[in-house]
Scaffold this active site. Structure first.
Site, PDB file in Angstrom:
ATOM      1  N   CYS A 105       0.873  -1.178   0.000  1.00 30.52           N
ATOM      2  CA  CYS A 105       0.000   0.000   0.000  1.00 30.52           C
ATOM      3  C   CYS A 105       0.906   1.222   0.000  1.00 30.52           C
ATOM      4  O   CYS A 105       1.590   1.499   0.990  1.00 30.52           O
ATOM      5  CB  CYS A 105      -0.925   0.043   1.212  1.00 30.52           C
ATOM      6  SG  CYS A 105      -1.845   1.594   1.278  1.00 30.52           S
TER       7      CYS A 105
ATOM      8  N   MET B 193      -4.445   5.109  -5.583  1.00 32.30           N
ATOM      9  CA  MET B 193      -3.576   4.293  -4.740  1.00 32.30           C
ATOM     10  C   MET B 193      -2.143   4.780  -4.936  1.00 32.30           C
ATOM     11  O   MET B 193      -1.730   5.083  -6.061  1.00 32.30           O
ATOM     12  CB  MET B 193      -3.668   2.814  -5.149  1.00 32.30           C
ATOM     13  CG  MET B 193      -5.073   2.237  -5.121  1.00 32.30           C
ATOM     14  SD  MET B 193      -6.076   2.679  -6.568  1.00 32.30           S
ATOM     15  CE  MET B 193      -5.580   1.414  -7.732  1.00 32.30           C
TER      16      MET B 193
END
Length: 393
Positions: A105, A315
């Site tokens: 992430c 993202m």
């Protein structure tokens, strides 16, 4: 009457990093059985987040019922030479009993440095009294180095500041994050060997696609070819079940072409990677907060899906993929941005704009990315203990 096992307490910190938030743990603070990978660890994280939830709300847990807020992080002193901290990321499915460990992430990376410093995982002699602490992060999911530049004031992590990040309501301190050698995995950055492929998706169509392993494996499409403008906001796609199913089918066939799965049926168990994104030349639009994004403010527009839904912003790992692909002449991302050589792009996403820099080199017939860099921010929201029933793992 049945005996019920009481709740247990696990030290945890709830942190926003970039446009995501997650529950952070030090590995040593987890119950012993969860200090190593396996079912017990997954079950604990599922219960913490509140999954699987057939209602899709994660009401009985810390999750926020979106891919950006259903995240867990486990940090440890680094096992690697010349690194401070090992960063392991678990993307928790919302309606399934499943934790995906297949990728990183990028957004939460901004919070890793701060948590590592305040959690005692960075050696004291590396932390200045005032200035910037350079935290060397080993990203354990994808085995890559990431460098976070964390501002320090009076020996403590400085979280407040005036850096604004589209997709985050309030300003905070700027954290510059450098993703070193961001091509994902062992293989080529372009696993098919091409900058652009014709991706055949039975029952859907054949599309031009740039399939790249940088930051996170990503399949880039031209918005126009799939019937979009690239200026869509979440509702336009997330409110359309047929569109979501079409994207999932494209994603599955792309994963197969990239060699990430051997059989189509495996895509369902690999929701976190690859990502699907679509791009278009710069176009004016109104962001989800009502802010006007002008054509001249951006180099291109990009929309990306995460865990089966259009993402509210971008993202962090996909931003690395965007920056890297933009730096390589001839990719769909590069062409949408006007083509030619470039070391940085500013792209428009549903919440606003983001600038990402990247450096790529053509060596021995192969493209390699040396690094990608972007600025994020992070803030601790809550710290203490998270509680789960003692028999949930």
């Amino acid at each position: 009457m049945a005996a019920h096992v009481p709740q247990i307490k696990i030290p945890a910190t709830y942190i926003r990093g970039g446009t995501s938030k997650g529950v952070f743990f030090r590995r040593q603070d987890l119950p012993e059985v969860a200090q190593m990978p396996g079912k017990a660890r997954d079950n604990i994280l599922l219960r913490v987040i509140g999954s699987p939830d057939p209602y899709g709300k994660q009401t009985d847990g810390m999750g926020g019922a979106t891919s950006s807020t259903s995240k867990t992080v486990i940090l440890d002193k680094s096992s690697q030479p010349d690194h401070d901290v090992d960063y392991l990321f678990g993307q928790v499915a919302i309606d399934k009993a499943f934790v995906d460990w297949s990728g990183n992430c990028g957004n939460l990376t901004a919070a890793v440095g701060a948590f590592a410093i305040s959690g005692g995982l960075v050696d004291a002699d590396r932390i200045p009294e005032n200035g910037t602490c350079v935290v060397r992060i080993w990203q354990a999911n994808i085995k890559k180095t990431i460098i976070a530049h964390v501002p320090i004031t009076n020996g403590e992590v400085q979280e407040t500041g005036d850096f604004e990040l589209d997709g985050v309501t309030f300003p905070a301190a700027e954290v510059a994050v450098e993703f070193m050698d961001p091509a994902d995995g062992e293989g080529s950055m372009f696993p098919t060997g091409n900058l652009v492929d014709d991706l055949e998706v039975p029952g859907v169509g054949t599309f031009k696609a740039t399939m790249i392993n940088a930051g996170i494996p990503t399949i880039f499409l031209n918005a126009e070819e799939i019937g979009y403008t690239g200026t869509e906001l979440q509702d336009a796609i997330n409110g359309d079940p047929a569109a979501l199913e079409r994207f999932e089918t494209i994603r599955a066939y792309g994963a197969l072409r990239m060699g990430l799965i051997q059989d189509l049926s495996e895509a369902a168990a690999r929701q976190h990677t690859p990502k699907v994104a679509f791009c278009a030349p710069p176009t004016a639009y109104v962001s989800s907060s009502g802010k006007q994004i002008a054509e001249q403010d951006i180099d291109l527009v990009v929309r990306a899906l995460s865990m089966g839904k259009l993402h509210h912003a971008m993202m962090g790992t996909a931003a690395v993929a965007i920056g890297t692909a933009a730096a390589i002449p001839g990719t769909l991302v590069n062409l949408a941005a006007g083509g030619g050589e470039r070391t940085a792009v500013t792209f428009g996403h549903p919440s606003g704009t983001l600038k990402v820099g990247a450096e790529a080199q053509y060596i021995n017939g192969d493209w390699t990315a040396t690094k990608a860099i972007m600025s994020r921010s992070a803030r601790v929201l809550m710290e203490g203990w998270v509680r789960i029933p003692g028999d949930s793992f």
